[in-house]
Design an enzyme around this catalytic site. Structure first.
Site, PDB file in Angstrom:
ATOM      1  N   HIS A 198      19.014  26.075   4.657  1.00 39.33           N
ATOM      2  CA  HIS A 198      18.615  27.541   3.849  1.00 39.33           C
ATOM      3  C   HIS A 198      18.762  28.616   4.681  1.00 39.33           C
ATOM      4  O   HIS A 198      18.945  29.541   4.189  1.00 39.33           O
ATOM      5  CB  HIS A 198      16.995  27.037   3.482  1.00 39.33           C
ATOM      6  N   ARG A 246       9.136  37.583  -4.447  1.00 40.88           N
ATOM      7  CA  ARG A 246       8.624  36.508  -4.793  1.00 40.88           C
ATOM      8  C   ARG A 246       7.253  36.687  -4.785  1.00 40.88           C
ATOM      9  O   ARG A 246       6.524  36.692  -3.574  1.00 40.88           O
ATOM     10  CB  ARG A 246       8.647  35.337  -3.778  1.00 40.88           C
ATOM     11  N   ASP A 303       0.836  -1.223  -0.068  1.00 40.26           N
ATOM     12  CA  ASP A 303       0.023  -0.128  -0.008  1.00 40.26           C
ATOM     13  C   ASP A 303       0.934   1.257   0.262  1.00 40.26           C
ATOM     14  O   ASP A 303       0.480   2.393  -0.120  1.00 40.26           O
ATOM     15  CB  ASP A 303      -0.865   0.090   1.105  1.00 40.26           C
ATOM     16  N   LYS A 350      15.501  40.506  -5.817  1.00 39.89           N
ATOM     17  CA  LYS A 350      14.397  39.526  -6.055  1.00 39.89           C
ATOM     18  C   LYS A 350      13.214  39.514  -5.199  1.00 39.89           C
ATOM     19  O   LYS A 350      13.241  39.727  -4.048  1.00 39.89           O
ATOM     20  CB  LYS A 350      15.092  38.135  -6.094  1.00 39.89           C
ATOM     21  N   ASP A 365      23.873  30.224  -4.950  1.00 41.21           N
ATOM     22  CA  ASP A 365      22.775  30.230  -3.898  1.00 41.21           C
ATOM     23  C   ASP A 365      22.757  28.656  -3.142  1.00 41.21           C
ATOM     24  O   ASP A 365      23.589  27.883  -3.556  1.00 41.21           O
ATOM     25  CB  ASP A 365      21.372  29.871  -5.038  1.00 41.21           C
ATOM     26  N   THR A 423      13.109  25.243  -9.185  1.00 41.27           N
ATOM     27  CA  THR A 423      12.421  25.372 -10.453  1.00 41.27           C
ATOM     28  C   THR A 423      13.535  26.109 -11.464  1.00 41.27           C
ATOM     29  O   THR A 423      13.438  26.057 -12.448  1.00 41.27           O
ATOM     30  CB  THR A 423      11.260  26.381 -10.198  1.00 41.27           C
ATOM     31  N   GLY A 474      14.011  29.119 -11.472  1.00 38.68           N
ATOM     32  CA  GLY A 474      13.535  30.346 -11.734  1.00 38.68           C
ATOM     33  C   GLY A 474      14.323  31.530 -11.328  1.00 38.68           C
ATOM     34  O   GLY A 474      14.717  32.543 -12.132  1.00 38.68           O
TER      35      GLY A 474
HETATM   36  C1  R5P Z   1      15.454  31.133  -1.748  1.00 39.86           C
HETATM   37  O1  R5P Z   1      15.271  31.693  -0.945  1.00 39.86           O
HETATM   38  C2  R5P Z   1      16.417  30.112  -2.062  1.00 39.86           C
HETATM   39  O2  R5P Z   1      17.569  30.611  -1.719  1.00 39.86           O
HETATM   40  C3  R5P Z   1      16.493  29.813  -3.663  1.00 39.86           C
HETATM   41  O3  R5P Z   1      17.173  30.973  -4.175  1.00 39.86           O
HETATM   42  C4  R5P Z   1      15.227  29.468  -4.200  1.00 39.86           C
HETATM   43  O4  R5P Z   1      14.677  28.320  -3.362  1.00 39.86           O
HETATM   44  C5  R5P Z   1      15.508  28.585  -5.401  1.00 39.86           C
HETATM   45  O5  R5P Z   1      14.252  28.433  -5.849  1.00 39.86           O
HETATM   46  P1  R5P Z   1      13.987  28.313  -7.522  1.00 39.86           P
HETATM   47  O6  R5P Z   1      14.967  27.599  -8.366  1.00 39.86           O
HETATM   48  O7  R5P Z   1      12.533  27.778  -7.698  1.00 39.86           O
HETATM   49  O8  R5P Z   1      13.674  29.774  -7.951  1.00 39.86           O
END
Ligand code: R5P
Length: 311
Positions: A131, A195, A39, A193, A219, A224, A226
């Site tokens: 993070h 969001r 399952d 940036k 980073d 994604t 993006g």
């Molecule tokens: C944001 O605070 C993180 O440090 C990354 O920049 C983010 O999570 C990257 O996400 P994505 O690749 O979806 O833009």
């Protein structure tokens, strides 16, 4: 004597990395059966004696959530089998981005997961490039926080780059970017940036000189892509010579790889905290952090400093 015995086991999220770590340690990977019932429920069974052992469970917690469940169940199984000390080695700590209540009625998953891991029975945690560093405080057990920077730095030190600028793609990446730029002897640029919605990045401005320069966008993770791709388009439009995207954790979801393929990104460098996806395009590089993890495990086992590995 079992008291001094070091044993490494893993779940399905980090098997390859755990095998590399064990190779550096000169130890066989401990045997654990981590499977599914029909399952879909998770079943784990440690297949060797762990009584009195200094035990390290290597498991990143990227989706699906079963990876987290496997980790919790392995910790629980080892605690119930009288392991002397259990260290959860989490190269990529998932669910970390929700680390504060920035909107009404949202969950702080970075804290929730920390609570689950400690309640399951982990005595300590070893992780890499969280993070946000303050997540360390969400754990009420000792936590060692490694940086992939020494591995990434030695890779870039061997690259032919000219007039390098390290680019922080958002405010959260500035601290990491500044220390990286300092070590590389490079300049720093910052992207402003926003969001507007989860998984949607909107770029506002670039602060710093990038024209004719090799830009390393740094980073903690690429999800994604993006964030990285928007920054890359902007840097190129401002005359950047080469754009290299670099992150510790290559999550690569929602068409990230195709997006990075199309974007004006000359190279994408991540580490193997998350297993390398098959058939990555030629511009992708995956750096190996297993040696660093194995050194940290040995230092913890011998009660030696882990911060000595930050250099
Ligand atoms: C944001 O605070 C993180 O440090 C990354 O920049 C983010 O999570 C990257 O996400 P994505 O690749 O979806 O833009």
């Amino acid at each position: 004597m079992a008291k001094d015995r070091l044993l490494v086991i893993c779940g399905n999220a980090s098997r390859q990395l755990a095998e590399l770590v064990c190779r550096h340690l000169g130890l066989p990977l401990g045997r654990a059966d981590v499977t599914r019932f029909s399952d879909g429920e998770v079943f784990v069974q440690v297949e060797e004696n762990v009584r009195g052992v200094d035990l390290y469970i290597i498991q990143s917690t990227y989706p699906p959530a079963e990876h987290l469940m496997e980790l919790l169940m392995l910790i629980d199984a080892c605690r119930r089998s009288s392991a002397r000390r259990i260290t959860a080695v989490i190269p990529y700590y998932g669910y970390a981005r929700a680390d504060r209540k920035d909107q009404p009625r949202v969950s702080i998953t970075a804290k929730l997961v920390a609570t689950l891991i400690t309640e399951a029975g982990a005595d300590r945690v070893l992780t890499m490039d969280l993070h946000s560093p303050q997540i360390q405080g969400f754990f009420d057990v000792p936590l060692d926080h490694l940086y992939a920077a020494p591995v990434i730095m030695s890779y870039f030190a061997g690259l032919q780059t000219e007039g390098v600028v390290v680019v922080a793609p958002d405010a959260g990446a500035v601290k990491m970017g500044r220390s990286f730029a300092k070590r590389l002897g490079a300049d720093l640029a910052i992207v402003d940036k926003r969001r507007p919605a989860p998984d949607r990045a909107e770029l506002m401005n670039v602060i710093g000189e990038v024209e004719g320069r090799d830009c390393i966008i740094l980073d903690d993770l690429i999800n994604t892509a993006g964030t990285i791709c928007q920054a890359a388009y902007e840097l190129k439009s401002r005359g950047a010579k080469r754009v290299i995207a670099c992150a510790t954790h290559g999550v690569f979801s929602g068409g990230a790889i195709e997006r990075l393929e199309k974007a004006p990104v000359d190279e994408v460098t991540v580490t193997n905290t998350i297993p390398e996806q098959p058939n990555l395009p030629a511009k992708f590089r995956v750096l190996d952090v297993s040696k660093l993890l194995s050194k940290a495990i040995l230092n913890i086992h011998h009660e030696e400093s882990v911060s000595s590995l930050f250099i």
